[in-house]
Write an enzyme that holds these catalytic residues in place. Structure first.
Site, mmCIF file in Angstrom:
data_model
loop_
_atom_site.group_PDB
_atom_site.id
_atom_site.type_symbol
_atom_site.label_atom_id
_atom_site.label_comp_id
_atom_site.label_asym_id
_atom_site.label_seq_id
_atom_site.Cartn_x
_atom_site.Cartn_y
_atom_site.Cartn_z
ATOM 1 N N HIS A 73 0.942 -1.259 0.119
ATOM 2 C CA HIS A 73 0.029 0.071 -0.105
ATOM 3 C C HIS A 73 0.666 1.295 -0.066
ATOM 4 O O HIS A 73 0.353 2.275 -0.474
ATOM 5 C CB HIS A 73 -1.196 0.009 1.241
ATOM 6 C CG HIS A 73 -1.839 -1.404 1.233
ATOM 7 N ND1 HIS A 73 -2.297 -1.758 2.267
ATOM 8 C CD2 HIS A 73 -2.414 -2.229 0.136
ATOM 9 C CE1 HIS A 73 -2.974 -3.055 2.097
ATOM 10 N NE2 HIS A 73 -2.906 -2.888 0.887
ATOM 11 N N ARG A 111 1.452 -27.988 4.384
ATOM 12 C CA ARG A 111 2.180 -26.774 4.935
ATOM 13 C C ARG A 111 1.666 -25.387 4.720
ATOM 14 O O ARG A 111 1.576 -25.189 3.703
ATOM 15 C CB ARG A 111 3.536 -26.978 4.582
ATOM 16 C CG ARG A 111 4.520 -25.819 5.063
ATOM 17 C CD ARG A 111 5.923 -25.865 4.968
ATOM 18 N NE ARG A 111 6.604 -24.807 5.570
ATOM 19 C CZ ARG A 111 7.427 -24.104 5.139
ATOM 20 N NH1 ARG A 111 7.798 -24.368 3.872
ATOM 21 N NH2 ARG A 111 7.876 -22.688 5.437
ATOM 22 N N HIS A 156 5.728 -16.662 8.408
ATOM 23 C CA HIS A 156 6.605 -16.613 6.926
ATOM 24 C C HIS A 156 6.433 -15.418 6.516
ATOM 25 O O HIS A 156 5.975 -14.848 5.715
ATOM 26 C CB HIS A 156 5.645 -17.715 6.164
ATOM 27 C CG HIS A 156 6.087 -18.125 4.980
ATOM 28 N ND1 HIS A 156 6.342 -19.293 4.672
ATOM 29 C CD2 HIS A 156 6.845 -17.339 3.605
ATOM 30 C CE1 HIS A 156 6.994 -19.549 3.299
ATOM 31 N NE2 HIS A 156 7.263 -18.263 2.971
ATOM 32 N N GLU A 202 12.897 -19.481 6.724
ATOM 33 C CA GLU A 202 13.834 -18.942 6.167
ATOM 34 C C GLU A 202 14.248 -17.888 6.703
ATOM 35 O O GLU A 202 14.252 -16.782 6.134
ATOM 36 C CB GLU A 202 13.468 -18.709 4.510
ATOM 37 C CG GLU A 202 12.781 -19.771 3.607
ATOM 38 C CD GLU A 202 13.084 -19.823 2.241
ATOM 39 O OE1 GLU A 202 13.206 -18.495 1.712
ATOM 40 O OE2 GLU A 202 12.858 -20.833 1.611
ATOM 41 N N ASN A 342 14.446 -26.029 2.762
ATOM 42 C CA ASN A 342 13.668 -25.503 1.349
ATOM 43 C C ASN A 342 14.973 -25.451 0.464
ATOM 44 O O ASN A 342 15.931 -24.613 0.585
ATOM 45 C CB ASN A 342 13.227 -23.832 1.741
ATOM 46 C CG ASN A 342 12.028 -23.960 2.558
ATOM 47 O OD1 ASN A 342 11.677 -25.083 3.026
ATOM 48 N ND2 ASN A 342 11.494 -22.721 2.871
ATOM 49 N N TYR A 344 16.197 -25.278 -3.806
ATOM 50 C CA TYR A 344 15.732 -24.976 -5.394
ATOM 51 C C TYR A 344 16.868 -24.993 -6.068
ATOM 52 O O TYR A 344 16.765 -25.866 -7.333
ATOM 53 C CB TYR A 344 15.095 -23.384 -5.392
ATOM 54 C CG TYR A 344 13.705 -23.280 -4.551
ATOM 55 C CD1 TYR A 344 12.685 -23.749 -5.085
ATOM 56 C CD2 TYR A 344 13.680 -22.967 -3.334
ATOM 57 C CE1 TYR A 344 11.308 -23.584 -4.580
ATOM 58 C CE2 TYR A 344 12.460 -22.968 -2.739
ATOM 59 C CZ TYR A 344 11.255 -23.186 -3.370
ATOM 60 O OH TYR A 344 10.016 -22.997 -2.589
ATOM 61 N N GLU A 412 10.275 -27.293 1.022
ATOM 62 C CA GLU A 412 9.846 -26.595 -0.045
ATOM 63 C C GLU A 412 10.713 -27.004 -1.162
ATOM 64 O O GLU A 412 11.995 -27.344 -1.028
ATOM 65 C CB GLU A 412 10.137 -25.276 -0.122
ATOM 66 C CG GLU A 412 9.085 -24.400 0.818
ATOM 67 C CD GLU A 412 9.312 -22.686 0.676
ATOM 68 O OE1 GLU A 412 9.831 -22.448 -0.314
ATOM 69 O OE2 GLU A 412 8.758 -22.074 1.877
#
Ligand code: BGC
Length: 517
Positions: A73, A111, A156, A202, A342, A344, A412
């Protein structure tokens, strides 16, 4: 994420080292063979999500403003036009539909995160929002009715704005008691039904991205300092919550608590001892920054030594890395019931000269060059290349460094594209297949006690400041429709096949192996 960008900025080095990385020691690791052994019986299969990314209803029924609402915002230009969490996937109004998708997918675990400002609009315990509590009660009830185990993240990334106004993670005297009160409320309200808890998601991104090098809300940045202060307070808050659970709830509720730590695997760029040492140093100063304290009670020795030394050389009277008291160390030590990661991608780590001493930053404290060779398969995100073998190395390293007796969960893992591709079997589907094949090897070839895997994510969502320009969902979401219509991608059916058969191929060799939780 940003640390990778910061550290790889030595562009010439990237080019030079590239040949070493691919034609040298790593070539043999790019195997396309897929494991045909069934995953163990009782393996936790699920999806992961986060409140800000899916819920919407940013101020519905008394919810307070979070730091991400505030950014959307007040700094609208930090997001692609109109792509923020105000409505997101409207999951706040679609519990029945979304639980239906999870049931359809056949997962046994979901989760999700609780938005602190939905249950405590100002972050403080003196103002409980019953509508927020009811929303999560309903979600949890529907999951349990369908034999889906909730794996609940308390935080989170979405601090209530009112907590941030008072300094957020940088202000221990505000943050720690407020978070402990919040967590205690969650145990009270949901603890009879929730057996799997995560305090923070994280922490490296929260603290590095939010308070040090940037990239995440609240962007209150102080290079080489803010991240360490944030992490120190976050770790203390985590330990206190863990001990509150021990003292008041564990016997009755019998759940498990951990912290979710993310990591890109840092593979040595060559077999040289300098590169091997460099790789270990990055792993310890990234994953270990948080895992070491919760497992062993303090930061890794290498982190202590390097930051103390550089701080002294910088003429500072105190180390930029804060110090735990003996009491804090003993609260921290062993404050986890399972380990998680997590994951990637992977980078190569190469030794280099220490970065100049006038550079006060987390990256300079580590002083390792990390980079990704040009021919590694790209995705829609700059930092993210597809490197399945890295998954195996990472989990094996976690097991070797921190032990796996309590079990390790991949909390993740998923593939990012522009979110619009429905026929994603050859991209996202293959990604899960190859990463999971390597994780299957971790279990059977390396003997690691890997107990679960959460795909990110059930559906396309708000990827923070990237809006929905990049996405990882197994379901497409039509963000232009009021209904936020969900449509299955091809990866959804493939993942359903995996989780319902424990098998990555059409058929697998059965196993008698069982997950003991
Ligand atoms: C975060 C998620 C995010 C995902 C994919 C993780 O770092 O926990 O919130 O959506 O990466 O980018």
């Amino acid at each position: 994420m940003t640390i990778i960008v910061a550290v790889i900025s030595a562009a010439c080095f990237v080019q030079l080292s590239f040949a070493v990385g691919t034609s040298g020691s790593h070539a043999h690791l790019f195997s396309n063979e897929v494991s045909n052994i069934s995953f163990p019986n009782g393996f936790m299969w699920g999806y992961a999500s986060a409140a800000y990314q899916v819920e919407g209803g940013w101020d519905a029924d008394g919810k307070g403003e979070s730091i991400w609402d505030y950014d959307a915002h007040n700094h609208a230009n930090w997001f692609p036009a109109g792509q923020n969490g105000d409505v997101a996937c409207d999951a706040y109004h679609k519990t029945e539909e979304d639980v239906g998708l999870l049931v359809h997918q056949g997962v046994n675990t979901y989760r999700f995160s609780i938005a602190w400002s939905r249950v405590l609009p100002t972050g403080r315990i003196d103002n409980i929002n019953q509508a927020g509590i009811d929303y999560y009660k309903d979600l949890i009830k529907r999951l349990k009715e369908n034999n889906i185990e909730p794996l609940v993240t308390m935080h989170h990334w979405d601090n209530p704005r009112a907590i941030e106004d008072d300094g957020g993670f940088l202000n221990a005297s505000v943050f720690i008691p407020a978070f402990v009160d919040y967590a205690t409320l969650l145990f009270e309200q949901f603890g009879d039904d929730v057996k799997w808890w995560i305090t923070f998601n994280e922490p490296k991104q929260i603290c590095g991205g939010g308070y040090d090098y940037g990239g995440f809300s609240p962007q209150t940045l102080s290079s080489g300092r803010g991240g360490y202060i944030c992490a120190h307070n976050l770790l203390k808050a985590h330990a206190k919550v863990y001990r509150v659970y021990d003292e008041k709830y564990r016997t009755k509720q019998n759940g498990k608590i951990s912290m979710v730590i993310d990591e890109s695997w840092n593979e040595p760029a060559s077999n040289s001892s300098a590169d091997i040492e460099a790789s270990e140093r990055v792993n310890l100063m990234t994953y270990g920054w948080f895992a070491h304290p919760i497992v062993y009670g303090d930061y890794p020795e290498i982190m202590r030594t390097r930051i103390d030394k550089r701080s002294a050389q910088q003429g500072l009277s105190e180390s930029r890395l804060p110090v735990f008291t003996e009491e804090e160390k003993s609260e921290l030590k062993g404050s986890y019931d399972y380990l998680s990661v997590n994951m990637y991608t992977t980078v190569l780590a190469a030794a280099t000269q220490d970065f100049p001493i006038d550079q006060i930053s987390y990256g300079a404290d580590i002083s390792v060059n990390t980079y990704q060779p040009d021919d590694w398969e790209r995705t829609a995100a700059d930092w993210f290349r597809v490197v399945p073998w890295g998954a195996r190395h990472l989990v094996r390293w976690i097991a070797q460094t921190y032990g796996d007796k309590k079990g390790i969960i991949v909390t993740e893992n998923g593939y990012t594209d522009n979110g619009e591709v429905l026929d994603d079997l050859d991209t996202r589907g293959r990604f899960h297949k190859m990463y999971l094949s390597n994780l299957n090897d971790v279990i059977y070839k390396d003997g690691v006690n890997l107990i679960g895997y959460m795909a990110w994510s059930l559906m396309n969502d708000v990827e923070w400041y990237a809006g929905w320009l990049t996405n990882l969902g197994h379901y497409h979401v039509d963000f232009n429709s009021e209904n936020r219509t969900r449509t299955a991608k091809a990866s959804a059916s493939y993942y359903k096949h995996i989780v319902t058969t424990n098998c990555l191929l059409d058929s697998c060799v059965p196993t008698t192996k069982k997950i003991n939780l």
